[in-house]
Design a protein around this motif. Structure first.
Motif, mmCIF file in Angstrom:
data_model
loop_
_atom_site.group_PDB
_atom_site.id
_atom_site.type_symbol
_atom_site.label_atom_id
_atom_site.label_comp_id
_atom_site.label_asym_id
_atom_site.label_seq_id
_atom_site.Cartn_x
_atom_site.Cartn_y
_atom_site.Cartn_z
ATOM 1 N N LEU A 24 28.110 34.625 49.582
ATOM 2 C CA LEU A 24 27.338 34.704 48.350
ATOM 3 C C LEU A 24 25.981 35.282 48.735
ATOM 4 N N THR A 25 25.736 36.533 48.381
ATOM 5 C CA THR A 25 24.469 37.195 48.685
ATOM 6 C C THR A 25 23.619 37.149 47.421
ATOM 7 N N VAL A 26 22.463 36.529 47.504
ATOM 8 C CA VAL A 26 21.609 36.317 46.333
ATOM 9 C C VAL A 26 20.325 37.113 46.479
ATOM 10 N N THR A 75 20.524 37.614 40.409
ATOM 11 C CA THR A 75 21.781 38.307 40.662
ATOM 12 C C THR A 75 22.379 37.871 41.981
ATOM 13 N N LEU A 76 23.723 37.845 42.020
ATOM 14 C CA LEU A 76 24.386 37.587 43.294
ATOM 15 C C LEU A 76 25.581 38.500 43.461
ATOM 16 N N HIS A 77 25.929 38.739 44.716
ATOM 17 C CA HIS A 77 27.102 39.525 45.100
ATOM 18 C C HIS A 77 28.050 38.591 45.827
ATOM 19 N N LEU A 78 29.289 38.535 45.356
ATOM 20 C CA LEU A 78 30.333 37.709 45.950
ATOM 21 C C LEU A 78 31.275 38.641 46.695
ATOM 22 N N SER A 79 31.385 38.445 48.011
ATOM 23 C CA SER A 79 32.219 39.331 48.822
ATOM 24 C C SER A 79 32.988 38.528 49.853
ATOM 25 N N GLY A 80 34.031 39.174 50.404
ATOM 26 C CA GLY A 80 34.852 38.468 51.376
ATOM 27 C C GLY A 80 35.664 39.373 52.259
ATOM 28 N N GLY A 81 35.052 40.368 52.852
ATOM 29 C CA GLY A 81 35.759 41.223 53.793
ATOM 30 C C GLY A 81 36.351 42.462 53.146
ATOM 31 N N TRP A 85 38.326 42.205 46.662
ATOM 32 C CA TRP A 85 37.432 42.741 45.653
ATOM 33 C C TRP A 85 36.075 42.060 45.811
ATOM 34 N N GLY A 86 35.009 42.757 45.485
ATOM 35 C CA GLY A 86 33.668 42.192 45.466
ATOM 36 C C GLY A 86 33.176 42.166 44.026
ATOM 37 N N TYR A 87 32.258 41.269 43.734
ATOM 38 C CA TYR A 87 31.749 41.123 42.373
ATOM 39 C C TYR A 87 30.238 40.969 42.405
ATOM 40 N N ALA A 107 37.255 29.340 44.120
ATOM 41 C CA ALA A 107 38.452 30.021 43.617
ATOM 42 C C ALA A 107 38.628 31.363 44.323
ATOM 43 N N TYR A 108 37.538 32.092 44.480
ATOM 44 C CA TYR A 108 37.560 33.388 45.160
ATOM 45 C C TYR A 108 37.995 33.221 46.619
ATOM 46 N N ALA A 109 37.446 32.229 47.300
ATOM 47 C CA ALA A 109 37.770 32.004 48.715
ATOM 48 C C ALA A 109 39.238 31.655 48.913
ATOM 49 N N SER A 110 39.888 31.111 47.888
ATOM 50 C CA SER A 110 41.293 30.730 48.016
ATOM 51 C C SER A 110 42.244 31.911 47.835
#
Length: 167
Positions: A24-26, A75-81, A85-87, A107-110
């Motif tokens: 979670l990048t804020v 604002t935040l950026h949700l990413s995972g490799g 998908w990133g949001y 939920a995203y991490a799962s």
């Protein structure tokens, strides 16, 4: 039967290593238009609160100085490799949205691909999405190169230079 040698993490295939960590990048610098420039920034408050929360397993938080989404402050950026998908989400409220952000990150991490079905996303993630960024590994759409109207090609002669007012 022979023994199976111990593997170091470097020897494991990507499938054996589990999913990529979620971040979670804020943005810690943006602020709502008209707010007191000396007041604590909402993104900084959100980042600090997330850092002090019980984050879902595999989720980390980091603050950055700018996500260039100033008009959608906090604002935040949700990413995972590279396979997820990133949001980017905006207009967040550190007082009202903390629990939903944590639920959405869990939920995203799962997921393996970062895609959480729309109805399973927290309301804040449904309503305040700025962008969805495809994974690096996603194939691109076939493109048909075309020239923009008025664009010059190698076959088009150059436009004559404008004459100076002195001529």
């Amino acid at each position: 039967m022979g023994e199976i040698p111990n593997q170091s993490p470097d020897d494991q295939s990507p499938e054996d290593q589990g999913p990529e960590p979620v971040v979670l990048t804020v943005c810690t610098t943006c602020r709502p238009e008209g707010s007191d420039p000396e007041a604590p920034r909402p993104g900084r408050i959100l980042a600090d609160r997330l850092a002090g929360s019980a984050l879902p397993e595999g989720v980390t938080v980091r603050g950055v100085e700018c996500l260039s989404a100033c008009k959608r402050s906090c604002t935040l950026h949700l990413s995972g490799g590279p396979a997820r998908w990133g949001y980017i989400y905006g207009d967040l409220d550190p007082d009202a949205h903390l629990d939903e952000i944590l639920a959405g990150a869990a939920a995203y991490a799962s997921t393996e691909d970062g895609f959480v079905p729309w109805r399973e996303r927290p309301v804040v993630f449904r309503k305040q999405s700025i962008a969805r960024i495809p994974p690096v590994s996603m194939p691109s759409v076939a493109l048909t190169p075309t020239q923009a109207p008025g664009a010059q090609t190698e076959d088009t002669p150059d436009t004559p230079a404008l004459q100076s007012a002195k001529d």
